[in-house]
Scaffold this motif. Structure first.
Motif: not given
Lengths: 121, 107
Positions: A120, A11, A118, A91
């Protein structure tokens, strides 16, 4: 047996950076072009970048050009993808894949299992 | 960029039946066309390259045909393990591009 093992996913916030690795075994790594292909969740396949066996020729999808850099270390049998200025649309699961020949990035004979990136906040 | 269009999006077939998948290119790609199979949670697997050459270890029930802009993947007698998503990919021009996929499901 050809094996490709991706790592480095995770992430990251928009605008951030990440470096993916792909460790290869079971073939003479320096003799083959290698590529990255990604797949957004629930979507189809998108070719991202490719590099020749000798590292002297690289190609990129327009969507990543100027932000991503593909490289390889033939002494370590490892492929890399440096990803900068990441966006939400980056992503995806990122696969590395072995091409059929030394120079040309044509079709993709063998694939790794992928690593998930990912993006975000 | 060459756009690859696959049809149908979903194909419902009974085991043992024949499946015919179509792939069209927005301009000629000669015979520089590959097909891949992808099962849920797995990486894609190369089936066909050069439009009609089976990759190593691919069963003879898979066959590819076509050239230029129109291509077909045929699975002569569907087995349970063949239910998956199939993608075509051109490697005649940059960037390399894939079709959006055809899902072959059990009827």
């Amino acid at each position: 047996e050809v094996q490709l093992l991706e790592s480095g996913g995770g992430l990251v916030q928009p605008g951030g950076s990440l470096r993916l690795s792909c460790a290869a075994s079971g073939f003479t790594f320096s003799n083959y072009a290698i590529t990255w292909v990604r797949q957004a969740p629930g979507k189809g396949l998108e070719w991202v970048a490719g590099i020749s066996g000798s590292d002297d020729s690289t190609n990129y999808a327009d969507s990543v050009k100027g932000r991503f850099t593909i490289s390889r270390d033939n002494s370590k049998n490892t492929l890399y993808l440096q990803m900068n200025s990441l966006r939400a649309e980056d992503t995806a699961v990122y696969y590395c894949a072995k091409c059929s020949g030394y120079y040309n990035i044509e079709y993709f004979q063998y694939w790794g299992q992928g690593t998930l990136v990912s993006v975000s906040s | 960029e060459i756009v690859m269009t696959q049809s149908p999006a979903t194909l419902s077939v009974s085991p043992g039946e024949r499946a015919t998948l179509s792939c069209r290119a927005s301009q000629s790609v000669s015979s520089n066309l590959a097909w891949y199979q992808q099962k849920p949670g797995q990486a894609p697997r190369l089936l066909i390259y050069g439009a009609s050459t089976r990759a190593t270890g691919i069963p003879a029930r898979f066959s590819g045909s076509g050239s230029g802009t129109a291509f077909t993947l045929t699975i002569s007698s569907l087995q349970s393990e063949d239910f998956a998503i199939y993608y075509c990919q051109q490697y005649n021009n940059w960037p390399r591009t894939f079709g959006q996929g055809t899902k072959v499901e059990i009827k």
